[in-house]
Design an enzyme around this catalytic site. Structure first.
Site, PDB file in Angstrom:
ATOM      1  N   HIS A 122     -14.478  17.684 -17.923  1.00 35.15           N
ATOM      2  CA  HIS A 122     -15.842  18.507 -17.464  1.00 35.15           C
ATOM      3  C   HIS A 122     -16.952  18.362 -17.976  1.00 35.15           C
ATOM      4  CE1 HIS A 122     -17.235  22.776 -17.113  1.00 35.15           C
ATOM      5  NE2 HIS A 122     -17.391  22.442 -15.816  1.00 35.15           N
ATOM      6  N   HIS A 154     -26.250  20.509 -15.506  1.00 32.30           N
ATOM      7  CA  HIS A 154     -25.549  21.502 -15.057  1.00 32.30           C
ATOM      8  C   HIS A 154     -26.432  22.732 -14.465  1.00 32.30           C
ATOM      9  CE1 HIS A 154     -23.470  25.579 -15.401  1.00 32.30           C
ATOM     10  NE2 HIS A 154     -22.700  24.957 -14.763  1.00 32.30           N
TER      11      HIS A 154
END
Length: 318
Positions: free
Chosen positions: A24, A66
């Site tokens: 991730h 992100h």
């Protein structure tokens, strides 16, 4: 061939293949998220699949980040103190390239930069890893799907080998996933969220994966997803996120998921390979004693759940 070459029909009586671990934002439990260092950390762990997030700068460059703002993971507030709220879309690629994206995580990573998508793809080519690419906040960047596909094509990532087994593009935005499918029908796609079972056939028209947070999963839901074929004629897959401990990894593996997205993908890998017990690597290594990083991982789990709730109202827009 399924998107991540994860599921192979087992011989009669043989156990199913364990779910594939996905790093991730790179191996973000061990290196600053969405950096080339996080790619390298995943490679050192032997993890083949890397997930990242892509956004667009003011001058149209694609960068791996992100958050829609730069403050949490860079020193932007020090370098550009008068540019609040420090949105990615308000900075040029050259300005973002000046930022330190590693020191917040650990002083050892001081000077690590925010990579462009081009740099990220080239590093994955060198490490021979695969990519689960998330289009982040597509509503902020109209037309970003075409931009991403253009970059992927330029770097050789839309050839037959990549689209069959090395690339998946996902998003919380159903319209964005649909746009990718319409513009590049061969590319495997994933939808981030937990659509109602009655809505799954609609998603199956433009995606190959349904990727929900682990907190929303049940064995019955996984079964209902698997019962449908995705847009490329294979059963829909389930990749769940963000799982950072062995107990949860074994629980969702028992539900039949195809992949598990984790900040500590080695913990997941070892847990699902050894269902009888935790074994080596089933907890985050503690040699650094870095409680800030432990807190970060806890906060990240909460962030992921909140993000899913935030997106839930717009999953089937259009």
């Amino acid at each position: 061939m399924c998107a991540l070459a994860l599921t192979v029909s087992p011989a009669h009586g043989a156990p199913p293949e364990p779910p594939v671990p996905v790093a991730h934002r790179g191996a973000s439990g061990y290196a600053p998220e969405n950096t080339l260092a996080a790619v390298d950390a995943a490679r050192e762990l032997g993890v083949q699949w890397v997930e990242n997030d892509v956004q667009r700068t003011r001058d149209g460059e694609l960068v791996v980040m992100h958050d829609a703002t730069l403050g949490r993971t860079t020193d932007v507030e020090e370098v550009f103190p008068d540019r609040a709220p420090w949105r990615v879309a308000d900075f040029t690629a050259a300005e973002i390239a000046r930022l330190d994206a590693g020191s917040w995580f650990d002083p050892r990573y001081a000077g690590e930069r925010v990579p462009t998508l081009e740099q990220f793809l080239r590093r994955l080519n060198l490490t021979r890893q695969n990519l689960l690419l998330e289009i982040k906040r597509p509503e902020l960047y109209p037309g970003i799907e075409a931009d991403i596909l253009r970059e992927l094509r330029s770097e050789g990532w839309l050839d037959r080998r990549h689209v069959r087994s090395k690339l998946v593009i996902q998003s919380f935005g159903a319209d964005s996933v649909r746009a990718v499918h319409e513009q590049a029908p061969a590319v495997r796609t994933g939808f981030l969220g937990t659509p109602k079972p009655a809505e799954l056939p609609e998603y199956a028209r433009f995606t190959d994966q349904i990727n929900p947070p682990h907190t929303t999963l049940s064995e019955e839901y996984v079964r209902q997803v698997h019962a449908l074929k995705g847009v490329h004629g294979e059963p829909l897959e389930v990749f769940t996120w963000t799982v950072n401990d062995a107990e949860t990894a074994r629980r969702v593996a028992g539900m039949g998921v195809d992949g598990i997205i984790s900040n500590v993908p080695d913990v997941v890998r070892d847990a699902v390979a050894s269902p009888a017990g935790p074994g080596p690597g089933s907890s985050v290594p503690g040699e650094t004693g870095d409680t800030d990083r432990d807190a970060y991982r806890d906060a990240d789990r909460e962030d992921a759940l909140g993000e899913a709730r935030e997106e839930a109202g717009t999953l089937l827009a259009g």
